[in-house]
Every structure is written in structure tokens, then in C-alpha cells.
Design a protein around this motif. Structure first.
Motif, short mmCIF file in Angstrom:
data_model
loop_
_atom_site.label_atom_id
_atom_site.label_comp_id
_atom_site.label_asym_id
_atom_site.label_seq_id
_atom_site.Cartn_x
_atom_site.Cartn_y
_atom_site.Cartn_z
N THR A 48 0.84 -1.21 0.00
CA THR A 48 0.00 0.00 0.00
C THR A 48 0.87 1.25 0.00
O THR A 48 0.62 2.20 -0.75
CB THR A 48 -0.94 0.00 1.22
N SER A 151 -14.67 9.49 -1.25
CA SER A 151 -13.26 9.72 -0.96
C SER A 151 -13.03 11.08 -0.33
O SER A 151 -13.71 12.04 -0.65
CB SER A 151 -12.45 9.64 -2.26
N GLU A 194 -10.16 4.88 -0.53
CA GLU A 194 -9.95 3.43 -0.42
C GLU A 194 -8.52 3.03 -0.76
O GLU A 194 -8.00 2.05 -0.24
CB GLU A 194 -10.95 2.68 -1.32
N HIS A 195 -7.84 3.79 -1.63
CA HIS A 195 -6.47 3.41 -2.00
C HIS A 195 -5.54 3.45 -0.77
O HIS A 195 -4.45 2.88 -0.82
CB HIS A 195 -5.93 4.28 -3.15
N TYR A 197 -6.17 2.17 2.17
CA TYR A 197 -6.31 1.04 3.12
C TYR A 197 -6.87 -0.24 2.52
O TYR A 197 -6.91 -1.26 3.19
CB TYR A 197 -7.21 1.46 4.30
N TYR A 198 -7.27 -0.24 1.24
CA TYR A 198 -8.08 -1.34 0.73
C TYR A 198 -7.34 -2.69 0.68
O TYR A 198 -7.95 -3.73 0.93
CB TYR A 198 -8.65 -1.02 -0.65
N TYR A 201 -7.29 -3.72 4.52
CA TYR A 201 -8.53 -3.63 5.31
C TYR A 201 -9.80 -3.83 4.48
O TYR A 201 -10.89 -3.91 5.04
CB TYR A 201 -8.61 -2.26 6.01
N GLN A 202 -9.63 -3.91 3.13
CA GLN A 202 -10.79 -4.01 2.22
C GLN A 202 -11.83 -2.94 2.58
O GLN A 202 -11.50 -1.79 2.64
CB GLN A 202 -11.38 -5.43 2.23
N ASN A 203 -13.07 -3.35 2.86
CA ASN A 203 -14.12 -2.37 3.12
C ASN A 203 -14.17 -1.91 4.58
O ASN A 203 -15.05 -1.16 4.96
CB ASN A 203 -15.48 -2.97 2.73
N ARG A 205 -13.21 0.32 6.77
CA ARG A 205 -12.63 1.64 7.04
C ARG A 205 -12.53 1.90 8.54
O ARG A 205 -11.58 2.52 9.02
CB ARG A 205 -13.45 2.73 6.35
N TYR A 208 -9.36 0.42 9.93
CA TYR A 208 -8.21 1.26 9.53
C TYR A 208 -8.13 2.51 10.40
O TYR A 208 -7.06 2.86 10.90
CB TYR A 208 -8.36 1.60 8.05
#
Ligand code: MN
Length: 234
Positions: A48, A151, A194-195, A197-198, A201-203, A205, A208
Motif C-alpha cells: 500500500t 473519498s 480506499e487506496h 487502506y483497501y 482492510y478491504q471495506n 474503514r 483502519y
């Protein structure tokens, strides 16, 4: 004491000092991260950090320089000077100028997990005055981060009244811009695109936002608070 020891004593890295010197003047440059890409593991994974800094942030810098190259009226100005009149400027300058400033500020706000210390006495007092406690500040910050649809960023700022406040901006806007609903001096900002943590952590948030406090560098944040609240020179 050698210069290198002085720098370590002050809690700065050479990369961070270099970033301060070269980041804010045109042409804008992508400074190296002030720590290795894997320094924030397990809170933020290495890939990341590589993609976020090396591709996303680099694209903001490249696109900002390209936008300014087309407009002589913008040339020679600092980013912060441009932010004050952002409502009158091209959207490419808003998105990419904000992107460059926000990410540089973000990298400088973090350190290895557990190495971030605690808020200064003065900042602790302000947090107690304006939020009740650090836990209450963190809870409000999380609520703002989860409430940002799509975002954007979550910020801790000092307002013109000297009070601490949590606010959120869309896209790459920030509280220094004249378009911001809550203007002020940023002390801390977290990227909730999202960039950011995705991959890890995917969805999730919320997870994160919770974990991120482990890498917040309170020494840096406290220094920003001291600078923001210093008496003006007479
Ligand atoms: Mn980002």
C-alpha cells in the motif's frame, strides 16, 4: 553534537528535512518517504505504501506541474498561496495541488508503530478543553472518517478562534483552501480514500481508522500545534 545527532535528537530524519525544503516550491517534487515502505507494518502494509506514495502521490505531483505549466498566472507561487484563492483556479490545480499537499502532510504525520509518543502538555490541555479527552477526540475523528461518503480526508485543525476542531473534506480538498467549509491550520489528517487502506482492510474503514492511531507521530503534531498557536512576532 554532530548535525546527524542533532537531527536524531529533534526526532527528524534527513528525508523529512529534505521534504520540507523541496516540496512546496515549483516545480513541485515527490520527496522520498521519511521512513522505509515497510516502517508502518502491521498498521499499513508495504505494498500500500509503495503504490500510495510511488504512484498515487507521484501522479498528483506530475499532474499539478502539468496544470501549472499551462497557466503563467500560477507560476512561481507556493501551494499554500494558491489554496487561499482556490475557488478561482482550475479544478486540476485544486485536485492535484491538494493531493500533493495532503499526502506530503500525511507521510510526515506518521512514524513506526508505538514510536509516536504522546501529545505535548499544551496540546493535551487543548484536547481536554475542546474534546474532554483524547479518547473523545479519537471517537469524533472516527465518526467524521466514517461519515465521509466516497473519498476524502479527516482533519484535526486549529480554527481562527484558537480552538481545536475535527472536520472532513471531499476528494483532495483541505482546510487551507477557501472552498473548505471549516477553514483552519491542519494539525493532523487521515486519508480515507480506499487506496489508502483497501489492500489490507478491504471495506473495513473503521478498522483502519482505529489502527491508524498507532502510527500517528504526536511529536510532529505537537510541534504543529505550537507553531499554529505561537504569538505573532511584534
Ligand atoms: Mn491518498
Amino acid at each position: 553534537m554532530t548535525v546527524a545527532r542533532l537531527i536524531r535528537h529533534a526526532g527528524l530524519t534527513l528525508a523529512a528535512l529534505t521534504a520540507c525544503a523541496t516540496t512546496w516550491a515549483q516545480p513541485f517534487e515527490l520527496a522520498p518517504l521519511p521512513y522505509p515502505h515497510n516502517a508502518l507494518v502491521p498498521v499499513i502494509d508495504e505494498q500500500t505504501m509503495q503504490i500510495h506514495h510511488g504512484r498515487h502521490h507521484k501522479a498528483y505531483v506530475d499532474n499539478l506541474n502539468a496544470a501549472i505549466a499551462k497557466d503563467a498566472a500560477l507560476q512561481g507561487k507556493t501551494l499554500e498561496a494558491l489554496f487561499g484563492g482556490m475557488s478561482q483556479l482550475p479544478v486540476a490545480v485544486r485536485n492535484n495541488g491538494g493531493g500533493h499537499w495532503n499526502h506530503t502532510f500525511f507521510w510526515q504525520s506518521m512514524t513506526r508503530p508505538g514510536q509516536g509518543g504522546t501529545p505535548s502538555v499544551a496540546l493535551q490541555a487543548a484536547i481536554a478543553r475542546d474534546f474532554g479527552s483524547l479518547d473523545a477526540l479519537k471517537a469524533a475523528f472516527k465518526t467524521a472518517g466514517l461519515g465521509r461518503f466516497g473519498s476524502g480526508w479527516v482533519w484535526l485543525i486549529v480554527g481562527a478562534d484558537g480552538k481545536l476542531k475535527i472536520t472532513s473534506t471531499a476528494n483532495q480538498d483541505n482546510p487551507l483552501m477557501d472552498v473548505a467549509a471549516d477553514r483552519g491550520t491542519p494539525l493532523l489528517g487521515n486519508d480515507v480514500w480506499e487506496h489508502a487502506y483497501y489492500l489490507q482492510y478491504q471495506n473495513r474503514r473503521a478498522d483502519y481508522l482505529d489502527a491508524w492511531w498507532q502510527v500517528v507521530d504526536w511529536t510532529v503534531i505537537s510541534n504543529r500545534y505550537a507553531a499554529a498557536t505561537a504569538s505573532p512576532a511584534r
